[in-house]
Write a protein that holds these residues in place. Structure first.
Motif, mmCIF file in Angstrom:
data_model
loop_
_atom_site.group_PDB
_atom_site.id
_atom_site.type_symbol
_atom_site.label_atom_id
_atom_site.label_comp_id
_atom_site.label_asym_id
_atom_site.label_seq_id
_atom_site.Cartn_x
_atom_site.Cartn_y
_atom_site.Cartn_z
ATOM 1 N N HIS A 191 21.145 -2.213 19.461
ATOM 2 C CA HIS A 191 22.130 -2.413 20.534
ATOM 3 C C HIS A 191 21.991 -1.320 21.590
ATOM 4 C CE1 HIS A 191 24.376 -5.904 19.289
ATOM 5 N NE2 HIS A 191 24.574 -5.402 18.083
ATOM 6 N N LEU A 192 21.767 -0.084 21.150
ATOM 7 C CA LEU A 192 21.572 0.998 22.100
ATOM 8 C C LEU A 192 20.308 0.802 22.921
ATOM 9 C CD1 LEU A 192 22.521 4.320 20.272
ATOM 10 C CD2 LEU A 192 23.641 3.271 22.229
ATOM 11 N N ALA A 193 19.268 0.267 22.289
ATOM 12 C CA ALA A 193 18.012 0.058 22.997
ATOM 13 C C ALA A 193 18.142 -1.015 24.063
ATOM 14 C CB ALA A 193 16.921 -0.326 22.004
ATOM 15 N N SER A 194 18.860 -2.096 23.764
ATOM 16 C CA SER A 194 18.978 -3.205 24.706
ATOM 17 C C SER A 194 19.963 -2.913 25.829
ATOM 18 C CB SER A 194 19.403 -4.482 23.978
ATOM 19 O OG SER A 194 20.674 -4.320 23.387
ATOM 20 N N ALA A 195 20.929 -2.028 25.576
ATOM 21 C CA ALA A 195 21.927 -1.685 26.600
ATOM 22 C C ALA A 195 22.317 -0.219 26.435
ATOM 23 C CB ALA A 195 23.155 -2.594 26.484
ATOM 24 N N PRO A 196 21.489 0.713 26.903
ATOM 25 C CA PRO A 196 21.809 2.141 26.741
ATOM 26 C C PRO A 196 23.138 2.479 27.398
ATOM 27 C CG PRO A 196 19.547 1.833 27.465
ATOM 28 C CD PRO A 196 20.215 0.502 27.584
ATOM 29 N N GLY A 197 23.926 3.305 26.710
ATOM 30 C CA GLY A 197 25.206 3.713 27.275
ATOM 31 C C GLY A 197 26.371 3.036 26.592
ATOM 32 N N GLU A 198 27.486 2.941 27.331
ATOM 33 C CA GLU A 198 28.727 2.484 26.716
ATOM 34 C C GLU A 198 28.667 1.034 26.238
ATOM 35 O OE1 GLU A 198 31.919 0.543 29.566
ATOM 36 O OE2 GLU A 198 31.739 2.672 29.986
ATOM 37 N N LEU A 199 27.936 0.161 26.950
ATOM 38 C CA LEU A 199 27.890 -1.243 26.545
ATOM 39 C C LEU A 199 27.187 -1.391 25.203
ATOM 40 C CD1 LEU A 199 28.457 -4.204 27.042
ATOM 41 C CD2 LEU A 199 26.350 -4.338 28.405
ATOM 42 N N GLY A 200 26.071 -0.693 25.018
ATOM 43 C CA GLY A 200 25.375 -0.765 23.745
ATOM 44 C C GLY A 200 26.204 -0.229 22.603
ATOM 45 N N LEU A 201 26.883 0.886 22.837
ATOM 46 C CA LEU A 201 27.749 1.458 21.803
ATOM 47 C C LEU A 201 28.910 0.515 21.495
ATOM 48 C CD1 LEU A 201 27.801 5.161 23.020
ATOM 49 C CD2 LEU A 201 26.858 4.348 20.855
ATOM 50 N N ALA A 202 29.481 -0.098 22.544
ATOM 51 C CA ALA A 202 30.587 -1.031 22.335
ATOM 52 C C ALA A 202 30.128 -2.241 21.531
ATOM 53 C CB ALA A 202 31.164 -1.472 23.678
ATOM 54 N N ARG A 203 28.946 -2.769 21.862
ATOM 55 C CA ARG A 203 28.426 -3.913 21.116
ATOM 56 C C ARG A 203 28.229 -3.558 19.638
ATOM 57 N NH1 ARG A 203 23.805 -5.919 25.468
ATOM 58 N NH2 ARG A 203 25.127 -7.398 26.628
ATOM 59 N N ALA A 204 27.719 -2.356 19.390
ATOM 60 C CA ALA A 204 27.512 -1.931 18.008
ATOM 61 C C ALA A 204 28.848 -1.799 17.281
ATOM 62 C CB ALA A 204 26.753 -0.612 17.979
ATOM 63 N N PHE A 205 29.879 -1.310 17.994
ATOM 64 C CA PHE A 205 31.203 -1.161 17.370
ATOM 65 C C PHE A 205 31.839 -2.524 17.128
ATOM 66 C CE2 PHE A 205 35.821 -0.845 17.716
ATOM 67 C CZ PHE A 205 36.102 0.110 16.745
ATOM 68 N N VAL A 206 31.796 -3.387 18.135
ATOM 69 C CA VAL A 206 32.434 -4.701 18.018
ATOM 70 C C VAL A 206 31.821 -5.513 16.884
ATOM 71 C CG1 VAL A 206 32.740 -6.925 19.188
ATOM 72 C CG2 VAL A 206 33.197 -4.792 20.420
ATOM 73 N N SER A 207 30.506 -5.426 16.735
ATOM 74 C CA SER A 207 29.830 -6.203 15.700
ATOM 75 C C SER A 207 29.817 -5.511 14.345
ATOM 76 C CB SER A 207 28.398 -6.512 16.145
ATOM 77 O OG SER A 207 27.709 -5.324 16.498
ATOM 78 N N GLY A 208 30.432 -4.319 14.259
ATOM 79 C CA GLY A 208 30.584 -3.653 12.973
ATOM 80 C C GLY A 208 29.403 -2.811 12.541
ATOM 81 N N HIS A 209 28.424 -2.602 13.413
ATOM 82 C CA HIS A 209 27.274 -1.783 13.050
ATOM 83 C C HIS A 209 27.573 -0.290 13.202
ATOM 84 C CE1 HIS A 209 24.971 -5.371 12.559
ATOM 85 N NE2 HIS A 209 25.104 -5.727 13.823
ATOM 86 N N ILE A 210 28.646 0.036 13.931
ATOM 87 C CA ILE A 210 29.175 1.397 14.009
ATOM 88 C C ILE A 210 30.647 1.343 13.634
ATOM 89 C CG2 ILE A 210 29.900 3.206 15.623
ATOM 90 C CD1 ILE A 210 27.314 2.938 17.075
ATOM 91 N N GLU A 211 31.089 2.300 12.851
ATOM 92 C CA GLU A 211 32.506 2.411 12.498
ATOM 93 C C GLU A 211 32.998 3.803 12.878
ATOM 94 O OE1 GLU A 211 35.477 1.410 12.393
ATOM 95 O OE2 GLU A 211 35.106 -0.017 10.754
ATOM 96 N N VAL A 212 34.247 3.883 13.295
ATOM 97 C CA VAL A 212 34.867 5.162 13.636
ATOM 98 C C VAL A 212 35.953 5.450 12.622
ATOM 99 C CG1 VAL A 212 36.166 6.454 15.365
ATOM 100 C CG2 VAL A 212 34.355 4.892 16.097
ATOM 101 N N HIS A 213 35.855 6.568 11.971
ATOM 102 C CA HIS A 213 36.865 7.022 11.017
ATOM 103 C C HIS A 213 37.684 8.114 11.692
ATOM 104 C CE1 HIS A 213 34.816 4.756 7.858
ATOM 105 N NE2 HIS A 213 33.679 5.281 8.301
#
Length: 409
Positions: free
Chosen positions: A46-68
């Motif tokens: 996700h970061l590779a396809s959209a560097p920056g906030e959009l890639g991070l958001a996509r990773a978070f929304v799809s559950g590939h990144i979690e914030v504790h």
């Protein structure tokens, strides 16, 4: 360099945030108040396809990144998520890892993204954009917004006031700035679930009409109007303000709509509202703004794709000039930035309280979108990246404004 440390460097976390990764690596303080977990290799794609906030958001929304930990606190610790500021060494290592693991593109389209079609700010495209954000689920909005169903900045009389008290105070402030009185006719454009319409009819004896481009909002509001016995004096109509035939209103409120209009359409927007007012009538424009006309603004990829497609923010000076050019005399302006941060904090708390029900109602990706969006917006108001202005204008009766010598609100 291990994956957790690579992410830490990429986000310039500066040892303030902990990182753990699916490969077993760790970085940052073990007792960090916020920890980011990289749960899947697809976080990298996700970061590779959209560097920056959009890639991070996509990773978070799809559950590939979690914030504790607290998301709002995470934004304060990370600041502006600009991966373009990475040093060359970190970029090279990240690129090498992606190539090595063949993770250049994510699998499948990211969920829940909006891609409205047609000319920007045409009636059809505006309807798609509004529907994407507002026709989610009335039940979901009831949990997030609370009984007032007001999805705009509240006005807190005190720091201890509840959200409901603050939303009541906001509607009452608008009513008093407009000088509402019994027998008047009010138009509320972009009326949402009808909060201002019902407040004006019930507490000021005004005959109020609201218009919205969300069918779900209009249906909910009309039902609430009947339940409160206001059907003879209040109406919410599923209608584009550009198609409204009625004129001669004594007052117009525009609460949270200007953000959807677009700078190029503001002259015709204010011209339209001016034409619908009687002489001596007032317009109250309440909207999110940039801090100034010179402050650069470009909606981030996350907001544009997931939250407010085609949304635009202008500076308060530009808005006042646009109103003035349409014929309005500007009589008052105030910035309620801190109040919006408090409002968003209350909405975050409501979503947390109803998290399990929200996930069942709208699905996990949509619930995660909203949690990220609310916390990020609260941070934006905290740091003065965005503001909230109420601007009051009057349609002069010759040279008379019919305004009191000093504000009565």
């Amino acid at each position: 360099m291990q994956l957790a440390e690579l992410f830490s460097r990429a986000l310039s976390a500066d040892d303030l945030i902990g990182f753990v990764a699916y490969d077993g690596s760790r970085s940052g303080p073990p007792d960090a108040e916020v920890t980011i977990e990289i749960r899947s290799p697809f976080a990298l794609s996700h970061l590779a396809s959209a560097p920056g906030e959009l890639g991070l958001a996509r990773a978070f929304v799809s559950g590939h990144i979690e914030v504790h930990g607290d998301l709002h606190r995470m934004f304060h610790l990370l600041g502006d998520l600009d991966l373009g500021k990475m040093d060359r060494g970190t970029k090279a290592r990240l690129l090498g890892l992606l190539v090595q693991r063949r993770l250049w593109w994510p699998v499948g389209p990211p969920p829940q993204e909006a891609r409205p079609r047609g000319w920007r700010h045409s009636k059809g495209r505006d309807a798609q954009a509004i529907s994407h954000h507002y026709d989610v689920s009335n039940t979901f909005y009831e949990w997030v917004l609370g009984p007032s169903m007001a999805y705009t900045c509240a006005v807190y009389p005190t720091a201890e006031s509840t959200l409901e008290q603050a939303q009541y105070a906001k509607h009452d402030l608008v009513a008093r700035k407009l000088g509402l009185d019994e027998g008047m006719r009010l138009l509320d454009v972009g009326c949402g679930w009808g909060g201002m319409v019902m407040h004006a009819a019930e507490h000021y004896g005004v005959k109020a009409l609201g218009v919205t481009l969300s069918r779900a909002q209009a249906e909910w509001a009309q039902k609430a109007i009947v339940e409160r016995g206001l059907q003879d004096v209040a109406e919410v109509r599923f209608c584009d303000y550009r198609d409204l035939a009625e004129t001669g209103f004594d007052a117009i409120s525009s609460i949270g709509l200007t953000e959807h209009i677009g700078a190029g359409n503001l002259p015709s927007y204010f011209d339209s509202l001016y034409s619908k007012l009687r002489t001596g009538g007032r317009l109250l424009n309440h909207c999110i703004t940039r801090p100034s006309d010179d402050h650069p603004f470009k909606a981030g990829g996350f907001i544009s794709r997931y939250i407010f497609p085609d949304g635009e923010l202008e500076g308060p000076g530009f808005l006042m000039s646009s109103m003035n050019r349409a014929g309005f005399e500007i009589r008052h302006s105030e910035n309620l930035r801190e109040h919006y941060a408090m409002t968003l904090d209350a909405w975050c708390a409501n979503l947390d309280e109803h998290w399990d029900e929200a996930v069942r109602e709208v699905g996990l990706p949509k619930a995660r979108i909203w949690r990220l969006y609310l916390a990020g917006c609260q941070w934006g108001f905290d740091i003065n990246n965005v503001q909230l202005h109420q601007i009051l204008g009057v349609k002069l009766d010759g040279t008379s404004s019919h305004m009191p010598l000093r504000p009565t609100w």
